[in-house]
Design a protein around this motif. Structure first.
Motif, PDB file in Angstrom:
ATOM      1  N   GLY A 297     -39.469  78.556  14.601  1.00  0.00           N
ATOM      2  CA  GLY A 297     -39.995  77.266  15.124  1.00  0.00           C
ATOM      3  C   GLY A 297     -40.345  76.357  14.983  1.00  0.00           C
ATOM      4  O   GLY A 297     -40.181  75.682  16.280  1.00  0.00           O
ATOM      5  N   ARG A 298     -39.895  75.941  13.793  1.00  0.00           N
ATOM      6  CA  ARG A 298     -39.828  75.280  12.874  1.00  0.00           C
ATOM      7  C   ARG A 298     -38.587  74.227  13.566  1.00  0.00           C
ATOM      8  O   ARG A 298     -38.146  72.991  13.500  1.00  0.00           O
ATOM      9  CB  ARG A 298     -40.717  74.906  12.382  1.00  0.00           C
ATOM     10  CG  ARG A 298     -42.219  74.990  11.573  1.00  0.00           C
ATOM     11  CD  ARG A 298     -42.856  74.991  10.142  1.00  0.00           C
ATOM     12  NE  ARG A 298     -43.637  75.400  10.282  1.00  0.00           N
ATOM     13  CZ  ARG A 298     -44.865  75.579   9.318  1.00  0.00           C
ATOM     14  NH1 ARG A 298     -43.523  75.561   8.232  1.00  0.00           N
ATOM     15  NH2 ARG A 298     -45.594  75.521   9.122  1.00  0.00           N
ATOM     16  N   HIS A 299     -37.742  75.248  13.407  1.00  0.00           N
ATOM     17  CA  HIS A 299     -36.164  74.386  13.147  1.00  0.00           C
ATOM     18  C   HIS A 299     -35.265  74.232  14.407  1.00  0.00           C
ATOM     19  O   HIS A 299     -33.742  74.023  14.217  1.00  0.00           O
ATOM     20  CB  HIS A 299     -35.779  74.932  11.581  1.00  0.00           C
ATOM     21  CG  HIS A 299     -36.319  74.661  10.329  1.00  0.00           C
ATOM     22  ND1 HIS A 299     -36.638  73.500   9.911  1.00  0.00           N
ATOM     23  CD2 HIS A 299     -37.323  74.989   9.758  1.00  0.00           C
ATOM     24  CE1 HIS A 299     -37.358  73.576   8.862  1.00  0.00           C
ATOM     25  NE2 HIS A 299     -37.986  74.291   8.797  1.00  0.00           N
ATOM     26  N   THR A 300     -35.190  74.726  15.115  1.00  0.00           N
ATOM     27  CA  THR A 300     -35.085  75.595  16.304  1.00  0.00           C
ATOM     28  C   THR A 300     -34.247  73.781  16.923  1.00  0.00           C
ATOM     29  O   THR A 300     -33.112  74.053  17.016  1.00  0.00           O
ATOM     30  CB  THR A 300     -35.450  76.437  17.162  1.00  0.00           C
ATOM     31  OG1 THR A 300     -35.943  77.702  17.165  1.00  0.00           O
ATOM     32  CG2 THR A 300     -34.524  76.086  18.497  1.00  0.00           C
ATOM     33  N   ILE A 308     -28.656  80.132  14.545  1.00  0.00           N
ATOM     34  CA  ILE A 308     -29.492  81.002  14.082  1.00  0.00           C
ATOM     35  C   ILE A 308     -29.782  81.913  14.979  1.00  0.00           C
ATOM     36  O   ILE A 308     -30.157  83.122  14.395  1.00  0.00           O
ATOM     37  CB  ILE A 308     -30.795  80.107  14.852  1.00  0.00           C
ATOM     38  CG1 ILE A 308     -31.173  79.410  14.011  1.00  0.00           C
ATOM     39  CG2 ILE A 308     -31.890  81.067  14.272  1.00  0.00           C
ATOM     40  CD1 ILE A 308     -32.712  77.966  14.218  1.00  0.00           C
ATOM     41  N   PHE A 309     -29.804  82.293  16.052  1.00  0.00           N
ATOM     42  CA  PHE A 309     -28.730  83.696  16.506  1.00  0.00           C
ATOM     43  C   PHE A 309     -27.816  83.993  16.106  1.00  0.00           C
ATOM     44  O   PHE A 309     -28.013  85.231  16.059  1.00  0.00           O
ATOM     45  CB  PHE A 309     -28.889  83.149  18.102  1.00  0.00           C
ATOM     46  CG  PHE A 309     -29.628  84.163  18.857  1.00  0.00           C
ATOM     47  CD1 PHE A 309     -29.513  85.906  18.609  1.00  0.00           C
ATOM     48  CD2 PHE A 309     -30.605  83.824  20.143  1.00  0.00           C
ATOM     49  CE1 PHE A 309     -30.150  86.490  19.660  1.00  0.00           C
ATOM     50  CE2 PHE A 309     -31.127  84.171  21.202  1.00  0.00           C
ATOM     51  CZ  PHE A 309     -31.069  85.758  20.380  1.00  0.00           C
ATOM     52  N   LEU A 310     -27.024  83.640  15.401  1.00  0.00           N
ATOM     53  CA  LEU A 310     -25.838  84.646  15.372  1.00  0.00           C
ATOM     54  C   LEU A 310     -26.059  84.822  13.728  1.00  0.00           C
ATOM     55  O   LEU A 310     -25.230  85.691  12.879  1.00  0.00           O
ATOM     56  CB  LEU A 310     -24.311  83.019  15.278  1.00  0.00           C
ATOM     57  CG  LEU A 310     -24.010  82.781  16.110  1.00  0.00           C
ATOM     58  CD1 LEU A 310     -22.653  81.642  15.558  1.00  0.00           C
ATOM     59  CD2 LEU A 310     -23.420  84.303  16.991  1.00  0.00           C
ATOM     60  N   THR A 311     -27.038  84.864  13.436  1.00  0.00           N
ATOM     61  CA  THR A 311     -27.512  84.455  11.787  1.00  0.00           C
ATOM     62  C   THR A 311     -28.346  85.968  12.339  1.00  0.00           C
ATOM     63  O   THR A 311     -27.884  86.849  10.954  1.00  0.00           O
ATOM     64  CB  THR A 311     -28.440  83.779  11.221  1.00  0.00           C
ATOM     65  OG1 THR A 311     -28.082  82.232  10.845  1.00  0.00           O
ATOM     66  CG2 THR A 311     -29.214  84.446  10.639  1.00  0.00           C
TER      67      THR A 311
END
Length: 425
Positions: A297-300, A308-311
């Motif tokens: 939430g903080r870094h999107t 992030i989704f790939l992670t």
């Protein structure tokens, strides 16, 4: 209202009534997500435990009949996802919808001790599944309507963190109390959480929610702005269709992993110890999800949704491979804890990506419902796929198949899915 809505969608800070401030919204959303965590899914796994342990064969219940009830309720809940999103798009009092749904889920669940027969149980659990379909789009819409698009990703991450914390605490309480009072204690616990959820939802002032922003419109339709887009607009939204396929693949790969691990534990350490270890798997994953959701939430806005989704897909694929390296019970529990990273990211980013892709259409919540239907289909097929492979080729082949599906989803995201956060690093 039109001016306020337009400023929200442009990213400006939203004007709010003086009676309550953003900190009040935050605390109320915190408590609502915490208490609603165990209510939104109804009895969940406790349904099977209750029907088998309390009712049992003497009342006509066995694994097959319980499984059929769960399948019927699951299918009906799946079909209710898109209509539920459409309802949230149209309604002008979303907190009341949440309160009514929580009450329906709970009444349907706590009626089990007094209803009898397969048909009656199937009906009550189907009602609970229909009402449960309301929660995800309703909470997302309330959040978006309160804080606006600029703060939405950060707030959704916090919502998910409190949701996972609520799941962990309620699971721990249910386990401890059931040890002393028996399976019936989950009904009392659910009733108490429902009362707390309704009390939290009642603290949200409906006038503070911008209904236009909550559904992704630039302003209210009755104030001369553009009407919500038609269904054809969603179907022609190529990134949204790609994201639906990605959500399907994620849950096709993920949903059966915990089930398969619990079955493997039952074979290696016995059913009694396997039950405790499976509970440890659930609690460990939920606890990992809390900081993951907050971080997302903080870094999107800074990193964007795509990396992030790939992670999440990377950790999902890695879990499938790691399960094959050892049958040691605590190794399996440790690997399952990594679900907190993948599922934590997915839960925090799911409404954010859809909000980005549907901004200005007025179809945010119905789009959530439609994509949730595809991911639910993936989850429903996951157990059947993994179970069939395990029976014919063993657990390692099952886990590697799920890992391969996750790898396919990762590749699809890399090459077909655009970044939805403009200006991200």
């Amino acid at each position: 209202m039109a001016t306020a809505s337009a400023s929200l969608l442009s990213g400006d800070s939203p004007p709010r009534p003086s009676s309550s401030g953003p900190s009040t919204f935050g605390r109320t959303l915190d408590t609502l997500n915490f208490f609603l965590a165990d209510v939104r899914d109804g009895l969940g796994p406790y349904l099977a435990i209750y029907l088998l342990a309390v009712r049992g064969p003497s009342h006509g219940w066995n694994e097959a009949t319980v499984g059929l009830v769960l399948t019927i309720a699951g299918i009906i809940g799946l079909l209710a996802q898109t209509p539920a999103g459409s309802l949230i798009d149209r309604t002008r009092n979303k907190p009341r919808i949440v309160m009514a749904a929580a009450l329906l889920v709970t009444l349907s669940s706590i009626s089990l001790p007094v209803v009898s027969g397969f048909a009656a149980v199937a009906v009550t659990q189907s009602v609970a599944a229909i009402a449960g379909a309301v929660f995800a789009p309703a909470i997302s819409a309330i959040t978006l309507g309160l804080v606006g698009p600029k703060m939405f990703a950060k707030r959704v991450g916090r919502n998910e963190a409190f949701n996972h914390a609520g799941n962990a605490v309620s699971a721990g309480l249910a386990g401890a109390l059931a040890w002393k009072f028996g399976p019936v204690v989950v009904f009392w616990l659910m009733g108490a959480l429902t009362v707390a959820s309704i009390a939290s939802a009642s603290r949200i002032r409906n006038d503070d929610i911008d209904d236009a922003v909550a559904r992704g419109l630039d302003c209210e339709p009755d104030e001369g702005c553009e009407e919500p887009s038609g269904w054809r607009t969603l179907v022609e939204n190529r990134p949204l269709m790609i994201f639906a396929a990605i959500a399907f693949l994620f849950h096709l790969a993920n949903a059966a992993m915990l089930t398969s691990v619990s079955q493997l534990l039952a074979r290696t350490v016995g059913k009694d110890q396997a039950t405790s270890l499976t509970a440890a798997c659930i609690v460990a994953a939920q606890l990992v999800m809390v900081p993951v959701a907050i971080f997302v939430g903080r870094h999107t806005d800074r990193f964007g949704t795509k990396p992030i989704f790939l992670t999440a897909f990377g950790f999902l694929a890695m879990r499938g491979v790691l399960y094959t390296l050892s049958n040691d019970p605590w190794w399996l529990v440790g690997v399952q804890a990594l679900d907190g990273i993948g599922a934590g990211i997915f839960g925090a980013l799911f409404p954010v990506v859809i909000a980005d892709l549907t901004r200005g259409t007025g179809r945010f919540n119905v789009s959530q419902g439609a994509v949730a239907t595809t991911q639910g289909l993936g989850a429903a097929l996951s157990a059947t796929l993994a179970g069939s492979i395990i029976v014919h080729a063993g657990y390692s082949a099952g886990f590697l198949t799920l890992a391969t599906i996750a790898g396919g989803g990762l590749l699809l995201y890399i090459f077909a899915m655009p970044e939805t956060k403009k200006g991200a690093a």
